[in-house]
Design an enzyme around this catalytic site. Structure first.
Site, PDB file in Angstrom:
ATOM      1  CG  ASP A  26      82.547  26.588   8.831  1.00  0.00           C
ATOM      2  OD1 ASP A  26      82.485  27.043   7.669  1.00  0.00           O
ATOM      3  OD2 ASP A  26      83.568  26.013   9.281  1.00  0.00           O
ATOM      4  CB  ILE A  27      83.730  21.638  10.776  1.00  0.00           C
ATOM      5  CG1 ILE A  27      84.075  20.513  11.730  1.00  0.00           C
ATOM      6  CG2 ILE A  27      84.913  22.001   9.910  1.00  0.00           C
ATOM      7  CD1 ILE A  27      84.340  19.187  11.028  1.00  0.00           C
ATOM      8  CG  ASN A  43      85.112  32.552   0.135  1.00  0.00           C
ATOM      9  OD1 ASN A  43      85.289  33.765   0.082  1.00  0.00           O
ATOM     10  ND2 ASN A  43      85.160  31.870   1.278  1.00  0.00           N
ATOM     11  CD  GLU A  78      88.316  24.372   3.372  1.00  0.00           C
ATOM     12  OE1 GLU A  78      87.933  23.365   3.968  1.00  0.00           O
ATOM     13  OE2 GLU A  78      88.516  25.466   3.942  1.00  0.00           O
ATOM     14  CB  VAL A  79      83.702  23.052   0.098  1.00  0.00           C
ATOM     15  CG1 VAL A  79      82.758  21.918  -0.266  1.00  0.00           C
ATOM     16  CG2 VAL A  79      84.439  22.749   1.402  1.00  0.00           C
ATOM     17  CG  HIS A  91      79.924  27.023   0.657  1.00  0.00           C
ATOM     18  ND1 HIS A  91      80.647  26.373  -0.322  1.00  0.00           N
ATOM     19  CD2 HIS A  91      80.818  27.729   1.381  1.00  0.00           C
ATOM     20  CE1 HIS A  91      81.933  26.668  -0.182  1.00  0.00           C
ATOM     21  NE2 HIS A  91      82.069  27.509   0.845  1.00  0.00           N
ATOM     22  CG  HIS A 144      81.062  31.245   4.611  1.00  0.00           C
ATOM     23  ND1 HIS A 144      81.856  30.440   5.395  1.00  0.00           N
ATOM     24  CD2 HIS A 144      81.465  31.033   3.340  1.00  0.00           C
ATOM     25  CE1 HIS A 144      82.707  29.781   4.634  1.00  0.00           C
ATOM     26  NE2 HIS A 144      82.497  30.122   3.381  1.00  0.00           N
TER      27      HIS A 144
HETATM   28  P1  5GP Z   1      85.029  28.056   1.566  1.00  0.00           P
HETATM   29  O1  5GP Z   1      86.453  28.442   1.827  1.00  0.00           O
HETATM   30  O2  5GP Z   1      84.942  26.977   0.520  1.00  0.00           O
HETATM   31  O3  5GP Z   1      84.160  29.240   1.282  1.00  0.00           O
HETATM   32  O4  5GP Z   1      84.485  27.479   2.929  1.00  0.00           O
HETATM   33  C1  5GP Z   1      84.346  26.121   3.214  1.00  0.00           C
HETATM   34  C2  5GP Z   1      83.920  26.020   4.655  1.00  0.00           C
HETATM   35  O5  5GP Z   1      83.530  24.673   4.907  1.00  0.00           O
HETATM   36  C3  5GP Z   1      85.035  26.346   5.663  1.00  0.00           C
HETATM   37  O6  5GP Z   1      84.629  27.434   6.497  1.00  0.00           O
HETATM   38  C4  5GP Z   1      85.211  25.042   6.445  1.00  0.00           C
HETATM   39  O7  5GP Z   1      85.466  25.248   7.824  1.00  0.00           O
HETATM   40  C5  5GP Z   1      83.900  24.318   6.208  1.00  0.00           C
HETATM   41  N1  5GP Z   1      84.008  22.868   6.248  1.00  0.00           N
HETATM   42  C6  5GP Z   1      84.939  22.106   5.617  1.00  0.00           C
HETATM   43  N2  5GP Z   1      84.733  20.804   5.887  1.00  0.00           N
HETATM   44  C7  5GP Z   1      83.645  20.745   6.701  1.00  0.00           C
HETATM   45  C8  5GP Z   1      82.950  19.658   7.317  1.00  0.00           C
HETATM   46  O8  5GP Z   1      83.290  18.495   7.176  1.00  0.00           O
HETATM   47  N3  5GP Z   1      81.871  19.970   8.086  1.00  0.00           N
HETATM   48  C9  5GP Z   1      81.460  21.272   8.271  1.00  0.00           C
HETATM   49  N4  5GP Z   1      80.392  21.461   9.037  1.00  0.00           N
HETATM   50  N5  5GP Z   1      82.098  22.320   7.695  1.00  0.00           N
HETATM   51  C10 5GP Z   1      83.185  22.062   6.919  1.00  0.00           C
END
Ligand code: 5GP
Length: 125
Positions: A37-38, A95, A103-104, A108, A110
């Site tokens: 994760d970034i 999520n 967010e994405v 996915h 975690h």
């Molecule tokens: P969500 O909130 O959708 O469950 O988590 C999305 C995750 O993707 C977040 O923890 C965020 O830090 C990670 N993320 C977003 N953009 C990028 C990216 O460009 N590269 C990587 N490696 N992780 C990302």
């Protein structure tokens, strides 16, 4: 998020799968990719994604093949072994939708570990 929400092929993980955006790979198999994760929330924070176009857990469980689902589940186990997380433990989070702040919009999981992670939710008892 609607269960039937169409997949947006411009989401950031789809772009990573197309190698348009760099990432630090942890694991890859025919149907699965994992990368760091970034914005890590723990010393070890890895994201595991299916390569197929699934929006969320609901979409993946409804539309993915048994092979994709099986490979995904077994990959998570292999990654936690390879990262040395099995002895001390780890947490899996997925999520789905607005209440979970997804967010994405590409399914996915975690994987979090590397230290005691505290309560499940920071703002709840
Ligand atoms: P969500 O909130 O959708 O469950 O988590 C999305 C995750 O993707 C977040 O923890 C965020 O830090 C990670 N993320 C977003 N953009 C990028 C990216 O460009 N590269 C990587 N490696 N992780 C990302």
């Amino acid at each position: 998020m609607e269960k039937k929400m169409p997949y947006d092929s411009n989401n950031i993980f789809a772009r990573m799968l197309r190698k348009e955006i760099p990432y630090h790979k942890v694991f890859e198999s025919p149907h699965v990719l994992a990368f760091y994760d970034i914005n890590p929330k723990a010393p070890c924070h890895v994201l595991v994604i299916p390569k197929g176009p699934y929006v969320s857990w609901a979409d993946f469980s409804e539309k993915a093949t048994s092979e994709e689902i099986s490979e995904f589940v077994k990959s998570v186990d292999k990654i936690t072994q390879d990262l040395g997380l099995q002895e001390k433990g780890y947490r899996l989070i997925s999520n789905h939708g607005a209440h979970a702040s997804q967010e994405v919009p590409h399914f996915h999981l975690h994987i979090l570990g590397g230290e005691p992670l505290g309560p499940l939710l920071s703002n709840k008892k």
